[in-house]
Design a protein around this motif. Structure first.
Motif, PDB file in Angstrom:
ATOM      1  N   ILE A  82       0.995  -1.081   0.056  1.00 37.13           N
ATOM      2  CA  ILE A  82       0.044   0.043   0.089  1.00 37.13           C
ATOM      3  C   ILE A  82       1.016   1.187   0.097  1.00 37.13           C
ATOM      4  O   ILE A  82       1.731   1.259   0.942  1.00 37.13           O
ATOM      5  N   ASP A  83       0.750   1.897  -0.955  1.00 37.25           N
ATOM      6  CA  ASP A  83       1.923   3.053  -1.063  1.00 37.25           C
ATOM      7  C   ASP A  83       1.125   4.302  -1.877  1.00 37.25           C
ATOM      8  O   ASP A  83      -0.047   4.133  -2.445  1.00 37.25           O
ATOM      9  N   ASN A  84       1.662   5.301  -1.819  1.00 36.05           N
ATOM     10  CA  ASN A  84       1.386   6.380  -2.748  1.00 36.05           C
ATOM     11  C   ASN A  84       1.488   6.426  -4.449  1.00 36.05           C
ATOM     12  O   ASN A  84       2.797   6.158  -4.676  1.00 36.05           O
ATOM     13  N   VAL A  85       0.702   6.559  -5.001  1.00 33.08           N
ATOM     14  CA  VAL A  85       0.796   6.482  -6.620  1.00 33.08           C
ATOM     15  C   VAL A  85       0.252   7.752  -7.057  1.00 33.08           C
ATOM     16  O   VAL A  85      -0.819   8.449  -6.683  1.00 33.08           O
ATOM     17  N   PRO A  86       1.000   8.320  -8.020  1.00 36.87           N
ATOM     18  CA  PRO A  86       0.356   9.669  -8.762  1.00 36.87           C
ATOM     19  C   PRO A  86      -0.865   9.353  -9.274  1.00 36.87           C
ATOM     20  O   PRO A  86      -1.240   8.420 -10.195  1.00 36.87           O
ATOM     21  N   ASP A  87      -1.791  10.142  -9.203  1.00 40.14           N
ATOM     22  CA  ASP A  87      -3.307   9.948 -10.062  1.00 40.14           C
ATOM     23  C   ASP A  87      -3.113  10.820 -11.353  1.00 40.14           C
ATOM     24  O   ASP A  87      -2.021  11.100 -11.822  1.00 40.14           O
ATOM     25  N   ALA A  88      -4.125  10.818 -12.053  1.00 45.62           N
ATOM     26  CA  ALA A  88      -4.095  11.650 -13.554  1.00 45.62           C
ATOM     27  C   ALA A  88      -3.742  12.818 -13.197  1.00 45.62           C
ATOM     28  O   ALA A  88      -3.102  13.403 -14.520  1.00 45.62           O
ATOM     29  N   SER A  89      -3.918  13.582 -12.404  1.00 44.93           N
ATOM     30  CA  SER A  89      -3.264  14.962 -12.183  1.00 44.93           C
ATOM     31  C   SER A  89      -1.860  15.238 -11.789  1.00 44.93           C
ATOM     32  O   SER A  89      -1.502  16.051 -11.540  1.00 44.93           O
ATOM     33  N   GLY A  90      -1.320  13.985 -11.391  1.00 44.17           N
ATOM     34  CA  GLY A  90       0.168  13.983 -10.959  1.00 44.17           C
ATOM     35  C   GLY A  90       0.154  14.055  -9.295  1.00 44.17           C
ATOM     36  O   GLY A  90       1.352  14.057  -8.868  1.00 44.17           O
ATOM     37  N   ASN A  91      -0.807  13.985  -8.731  1.00 46.02           N
ATOM     38  CA  ASN A  91      -1.046  14.162  -7.238  1.00 46.02           C
ATOM     39  C   ASN A  91      -0.743  12.607  -6.633  1.00 46.02           C
ATOM     40  O   ASN A  91      -1.537  11.673  -7.118  1.00 46.02           O
ATOM     41  N   ASN A  92       0.049  12.558  -5.491  1.00 49.86           N
ATOM     42  CA  ASN A  92       0.142  11.263  -4.951  1.00 49.86           C
ATOM     43  C   ASN A  92      -1.158  10.845  -4.234  1.00 49.86           C
ATOM     44  O   ASN A  92      -1.785  11.628  -3.348  1.00 49.86           O
ATOM     45  N   ARG A  93      -1.745   9.648  -4.510  1.00 49.49           N
ATOM     46  CA  ARG A  93      -2.812   9.200  -3.826  1.00 49.49           C
ATOM     47  C   ARG A  93      -2.456   7.864  -3.151  1.00 49.49           C
ATOM     48  O   ARG A  93      -2.091   6.866  -3.878  1.00 49.49           O
ATOM     49  N   PRO A  94      -2.847   7.689  -1.840  1.00 47.98           N
ATOM     50  CA  PRO A  94      -2.637   6.263  -1.186  1.00 47.98           C
ATOM     51  C   PRO A  94      -3.492   5.110  -2.232  1.00 47.98           C
ATOM     52  O   PRO A  94      -4.675   5.319  -2.519  1.00 47.98           O
ATOM     53  N   SER A  95      -2.709   4.154  -2.411  1.00 48.55           N
ATOM     54  CA  SER A  95      -3.308   2.957  -3.336  1.00 48.55           C
ATOM     55  C   SER A  95      -2.810   1.906  -3.001  1.00 48.55           C
ATOM     56  O   SER A  95      -1.895   1.583  -2.218  1.00 48.55           O
ATOM     57  N   ILE A  96      -3.651   0.697  -3.168  1.00 52.86           N
ATOM     58  CA  ILE A  96      -3.581  -0.698  -2.972  1.00 52.86           C
ATOM     59  C   ILE A  96      -2.883  -1.324  -4.211  1.00 52.86           C
ATOM     60  O   ILE A  96      -3.753  -1.390  -5.187  1.00 52.86           O
ATOM     61  N   ILE A  97      -1.697  -1.813  -4.143  1.00 56.64           N
ATOM     62  CA  ILE A  97      -1.249  -2.319  -5.391  1.00 56.64           C
ATOM     63  C   ILE A  97      -0.870  -3.901  -5.147  1.00 56.64           C
ATOM     64  O   ILE A  97      -0.526  -4.411  -4.433  1.00 56.64           O
ATOM     65  N   ILE A  98      -1.568  -4.432  -6.482  1.00 58.41           N
ATOM     66  CA  ILE A  98      -1.643  -5.980  -6.339  1.00 58.41           C
ATOM     67  C   ILE A  98      -1.260  -6.571  -7.336  1.00 58.41           C
ATOM     68  O   ILE A  98      -1.201  -6.279  -8.575  1.00 58.41           O
ATOM     69  N   ASP A  99      -0.358  -7.542  -7.266  1.00 54.46           N
ATOM     70  CA  ASP A  99       0.394  -8.444  -8.247  1.00 54.46           C
ATOM     71  C   ASP A  99      -0.690  -9.224  -8.904  1.00 54.46           C
ATOM     72  O   ASP A  99      -1.505 -10.026  -8.025  1.00 54.46           O
TER      73      ASP A  99
END
Length: 449
Positions: A82-99
Motif C-alpha cells: 500500500i503506497d502513494n501512487v500519482p493520479d491523473a493530475s500527478g498528485n500522490n494518492r494512497p493506493s493498494i497495489i496488487i500483483d
C-alpha cells in the motif's frame, strides 16, 4: 421540437470518432494500483495488507463516513504493498497495489449472461446493496450513489432523470453502452425508481445518438413509467442542473441541491452498474472507457478493470501518435491534462483523449474586448470575465457575492472567448479559495461540543 436547457451553452465540434465501435474487453495487466479515493468524499480505509490474497470483487477498502464509497479488487492476486501512487493530475494518492495472478472471481458474483428482470429487494435493501458494491456516479462526478438515493428529509423525490446525453466531444462510452446493454439499463432504472419510491423516470439522450434514442425508446415501451426524451445537441447538457432544466423544465436555484426540484439524476453507466450490483451482486470494479483522438490509429470503447495503467489502453488503440501534444483524462471540455500516461483507470474515468500538438498549444491571451460572449455562453448565468478579474486580484468577498461557487467548471466561457483568456483557470482558483473561506467560516460558527 427538441428540448434543451434555457440558459447559455455552446456547440463544440463533436468528433465522435469511436461512435459505433463495439465495447472490447481490455486485457489484464500484470499489476494494478487501486486508489483509495475514487469518489467525492472521504477516501476509503484499506482492509488488506501486504501479502494478502484477493479475488476479483473482494472488498479491499471500506467507506469512511457518510459520503464515501467501498473499493473492491478488480483482479485476483497478492497485495504487493500500500503506497502513494500519482493520479491523473500527478498528485500522490494512497493506493493498494496488487500483483495479478489468474482471474479468480468471488463466488457470490453471478457471471451468467442471463438478464435478471425480477427485482426482489425492497428500497432499503437496494440502497444497502448499492452501498456495499461501491457504486458511484459514472458521469464523472463520482458522487456515492447510495447517498444520492437518500435525500434529506426536507426533500421528496418525484422523478428519476437518467443522463444519456454524453455531451463531451469525442466520448462515446455511454452511447455504446446504451446500444449494447439497453435492457439491463432499463432494469437498473427500475431499481433506482424503487429505491426512491417514484413511478416516473425520463432518460435524456441528445439527438446526435438517433440509434440509441430509437433502441432505448423501443425497450422502454415494455417498462412502465420510463420514457426517453430526445434533446437538442448543446453543451453542457450533461450537467446535472442543465439536464433537469432540459428534461423536466425546472431550474435549480443558486445554492440549492438538485433534489429541490424533485429530480434524482443518475448516469446511464451508473444505472447499468446498479443493475449489476443489485441483480448480479457485482461490485463496481470495471467500466467502459473511450480511447480516442484525431491521430489515434484505432479509437475504441474498452471495458477496463479499475487500476489498469492508462498506457495499456492507449497501446490497445494503436499507441501514442508522434504528433501528440497532450493526453487528457476525460473529454476536452472538462477533462484534466495528465503529466504522463502511467496513471490508472479509476471509477470516474470515462475517456482518454490524445490531442495533437498543434491543437494542444494555448493561443496567446489578449485583453478582454467586452464582447460578453462568455456571459451568453455561461449556463449558470454568471459573469466569467468579472469572476476571473476578482479571482486574479484575490477579491474573494466579491467572488463569493457574485456566486462563483455556482460555476460548474464546464469551460464554455473559455471556449467562446475571442481573446483566448484563461477564464476557467482563474475561476477554478477563485472557487478553491472561496470554498476554503466558506468551510472555515462554517467551522468557526459551529456550536462547540
Amino acid at each position: 421540437m427538441l428540448k434543451t436547457f434555457r440558459l447559455g451553452g455552446v456547440h463544440p465540434a463533436e468528433n465522435k470518432l469511436s461512435a459505433n465501435k463495439k465495447i472490447e474487453q481490455m486485457e489484464l495487466p500484470s499489476q494494478v494500483s487501486i486508489p483509495l479515493g475514487q469518489h467525492i468524499g472521504a477516501p476509503a480505509t484499506a482492509l488488506v495488507k501486504k501479502g494478502d490474497t484477493v479475488k476479483v470483487g473482494t472488498l479491499i477498502a471500506q467507506a469512511t463516513g457518510f459520503v464515501s464509497a467501498n473499493i473492491h479488487s478488480s483482479v485476483s492476486g497478492t497485495v504487493a504493498k500500500i503506497d502513494n501512487v500519482p493520479d491523473a493530475s500527478g498528485n500522490n494518492r494512497p493506493s493498494i497495489i496488487i500483483d495479478v495472478q489468474g482471474d479468480e472471481w468471488e463466488e457470490t458474483i453471478d457471471r451468467s449472461e442471463t438478464i435478471e428482470k425480477e427485482i426482489k429487494l425492497d428500497s432499503k435493501q437496494i440502497i444497502d446493496k448499492i452501498k456495499e458494491c461501491g457504486i458511484v456516479g459514472l458521469g464523472g462526478a463520482t458522487f456515492p450513489t447510495h447517498v444520492k438515493l437518500m435525500p434529506p428529509p426536507a426533500f421528496k423525490a418525484e422523478v428519476i432523470v437518467i443522463n444519456g446525453v454524453e455531451c463531451e466531444p469525442y466520448l462515446t462510452s455511454d452511447h455504446e453502452l446504451m446500444l449494447e446493454k439497453a435492457e439491463q439499463i432499463m432494469i437498473g432504472v427500475q431499481i433506482l425508481m424503487k429505491a426512491v419510491n417514484v413511478n416516473k423516470a425520463v432518460i435524456g439522450i441528445e439527438n446526435n445518438k438517433k440509434d440509441a434514442i430509437e433502441l432505448m425508446s423501443n425497450v422502454a415501451a415494455s417498462y412502465e413509467g420510463i420514457t426517453v426524451q430526445p434533446l437538442k445537441v448543446k453543451y453542457p447538457q450533461g450537467g446535472e442542473k442543465q439536464l433537469i432544466d432540459a428534461v423536466i423544465s425546472r431550474q435549480v436555484a443558486s445554492g440549492a441541491l438538485p433534489i429541490s426540484t424533485g429530480a434524482v439524476v443518475q448516469n446511464v453507466g451508473t444505472a447499468y452498474a446498479v443493475y449489476e450490483a443489485v441483480q448480479k451482486n457485482k461490485p463496481l470494479f470495471e467500466r467502459v472507457v473511450t480511447v480516442t483522438g484525431k491521430s489515434v490509429k484505432n479509437p475504441i470503447n474498452v471495458l477496463a478493470r479499475v487500476g489498469t495503467p492508462m498506457n495499456m489502453l492507449i497501446e490497445k488503440a494503436g499507441g501514442l501518435p508522434e504528433d501528440t501534444g497532450k493526453v487528457i483524462s476525460g473529454g476536452p471540455m472538462m477533462g484534466k491534462a495528465m503529466p504522463n500516461t502511467n496513471s490508472v483507470v479509476v471509477k470516474g474515468c470515462s475517456g482518454i483523449l490524445v490531442i495533437k500538438d498543434l491543437e494542444a498549444r494555448r493561443k496567446e491571451m489578449s485583453d478582454c474586448i467586452r464582447c460578453a460572449k462568455c456571459l451568453s455562453a455561461c449556463p449558470m448565468g454568471l459573469n466569467p470575465t468579472y469572476l476571473m478579474r476578482v479571482s486574479e486580484l484575490a477579491m474573494y468577498d466579491e467572488a463569493e457575492s457574485n456566486h462563483i461557487m455556482d460555476c460548474i467548471e464546464c469551460g464554455s466561457c473559455s471556449f467562446t472567448c475571442p481573446s483566448n483568456r484563461t477564464l476557467l483557470d482563474y475561476i477554478r482558483l477563485g472557487k478553491g479559495k472561496v470554498g476554503a473561506i466558506i468551510r472555515a467560516r462554517a467551522a468557526a460558527n459551529a456550536p462547540k461540543k
